[in-house]
Each structure stands twice: as C-alpha cells, then as structure tokens.
Design a protein around this motif. Sequence first.
Motif: not given
Length: 371
Positions: A189, A191-192, A222, A262-263, A266, A269, A290
């Motif tokens: 995953t 993520i931003y 995401l 969520y971080y 994942s 980042g 992150y």
Amino acid sequence: MKKVLIMSSVHPWNDTRVFHKEAVSLARLGYDVTLYAVASNHVYEGDIPNLRVVTFAPKSIPQRWKTWLQLYKIAKRSNAEIIHIHDPELLPLGYLLKRKHRKKVIFDMHEDFPAVLKGKKIGKMRMPKWLLRVVSTTEKKMLQKMNAVIYAEKYYKENYESLTTKQMDIYNYPFLQEPTDMLKYEKQTLIYAGAIHEIRGFKEMLAVAKLLKKANNDFQLLIIGKVPQRLEIYAEQFIQKHDLEDEVKLLGRLDLHKLMTYYAKSHIGLAILHPEANYLRSLPTKVFEYMSVSLPYVLSNFESYGRLVEETKSGYVVDPLSPNEIASQIQVLLDNPSTQAELGANGYKQHVANFNWSVEERKLGELYDGI
C-alpha cells in the motif's frame, strides 16, 4: 486560569497543527482555550478539559470578509489574555487588536508567505514586483506589532531579520508514537495524505499507479484529503480509462487519529511535491508522520529534502515531475521488503530522538509563559 483565543478563517477546526497540537497542548498546560475555526466533516465532542471549539461555515474568498469581521468583533470583546491567529489574511485583524484594543497577539506562520505570493496570479498574470514589495513591507510592519511570531519552519525567519518582536520556531513534528505491531494491509500500500492539488503531485500519483499496474504489481494507492471538484472529475476519468478501480482509493479528509492508523497499515509514504517556491525548503509534515510509524517514503528531490534523506537514511528522493522515475523507485521498495523495514526503522529512531511534538510543546509553553 488564563484565557486564550485561537482563530483561523481558513483551517478546519480539527487541523493537526491548530487543534491537535497547539490548542490541545495549551489546554493541557492549564490555559482556558477557545478555538474559532472552520467547520469540517467531524464534530468536536467537547471531551478535552479547558478546550472549547466554535465553528463557522466555510466561505468563498469573496465572502471571507464576513468571517474576518465576525472574528474581529469576538476578539475585541473578549477578556482573553492572548489571541493566537493562524492565517496571513487575519494579520490586519491582529494588528488592529494590538494597536487599537491593546490585546496580546501571537501570529502563527504556517507557510513562506513571500514565496506563496510570488506564485500567485491576478487573472493570468503573475503579481507585479511593486505589489509584492508593498505587501511584504505591510506584512513586516504588522508583524513588528505582534507580541510574538511563531515559525513552523526554521528558514521562514530569514525573510524577517529586521523584526525585533519575540520569535519562536515551533515545528510540525508528530506526537511521540509507541512502536506499533499493527498488521499491514495484505496488498502493498502506497499512501499520501494532505492537501490535494496538481502541484502536490496528484496527477503524477495517478500516473504512477498506471505504471505500477502495467508492471503487474499487486498494490493499492490511498489518497487522503479533500479533492477539488476539477481533480475529482479528472481522477474518475483516469481511473476508469486505465482500469484502476481496485488500485486507487480516494478516501477524503480524515481526522488525525484515524489517519495515523492508515499510515501504520501502509507500506510506502509519498510526498511528491512540485518544485514550487513554497515547497523547496519547507519539509512536509507528512514525512515526519511517516517516520513516526516506521514508514519508508519517496520524496521530491529538492536540496533540503535530499539532506533529510541523507541524514536519516529513511527514504528516497526522486524527480517529482517524472512518473517513470517515481514508479521505478517505488518498484525497488516493492521488490525489497527488507529495505522497507530498514528505512522504516531508521526513520522511527530519528522520530524518537529528534522529530516529535514533545519538544515543540515545551517551547510553546515557554513562549506563552513569557508573554
């Protein structure tokens, strides 16, 4: 108990810096805090002692003057010992409160305002230099009358060397996080989270998703934040055209606590900001977030960003305008879980030692005590 008013005409009430860090910290330090800010899709439950939140509906820029007038009336009638304002557009309000009503005012600088102005346009034209000079001179005159100016980035003060008012650097480092044993998503995953805009790499992230799918990767991207309508339409068309419905998820704005979950779940980042003047030296808060959950990251290859990567060994830098280069660097991480783990561990060590809110909270308390 000393009273504090915190005001923003731009930020939602649950903004990470405005609410979760500064307002909550001041309440816990014993101040009676009232926060006036923009309503969001979350409602304050009033569960923090000494902290009240009053919200108002967001307004368009032409209508924002109504909010300014409302906040001015509230502040001038208040018996709060300190008024803490957060937006450049509220600086004239702070100036009037200080000069006309003898209030104690703190201005909290979130961005490199001169750099932002240089990037602004009037119609299709860049702002003329004479107007930039007028605005800059006026801003400094108003800042000089503040009781204190807070800088969210160290280099901001370089633009204000002539100021003699009290100044303090208070950085946007995340809260100190305990090591997490939260299970990761089954899919790799990316993520931003943050503001959504072309110059923040939105279209490049979608292009990278297309390239990673073409290379047969099993992953998801995401993107967390409020998407402007024009980009929402663009994303819908792009996702449908390239069959990315299972890979790209636009999750909207999330509160800080949910975002950190969520971080933690994942794998990589992203902070692929364009080389705009306001970004070149301003390290994104999300990178430190992150680090706080041992998440390796891919970051724009600006000089200051590269220096952070070199010092912490916690991520990679890439050309933010090259989806191919970005995808290639992400591919390296996708193919090497051990590298992900090593970079993540390095980042977490730096988070504990140097990059967490505990130190900044003490500085905030010292500033307030001094005023």
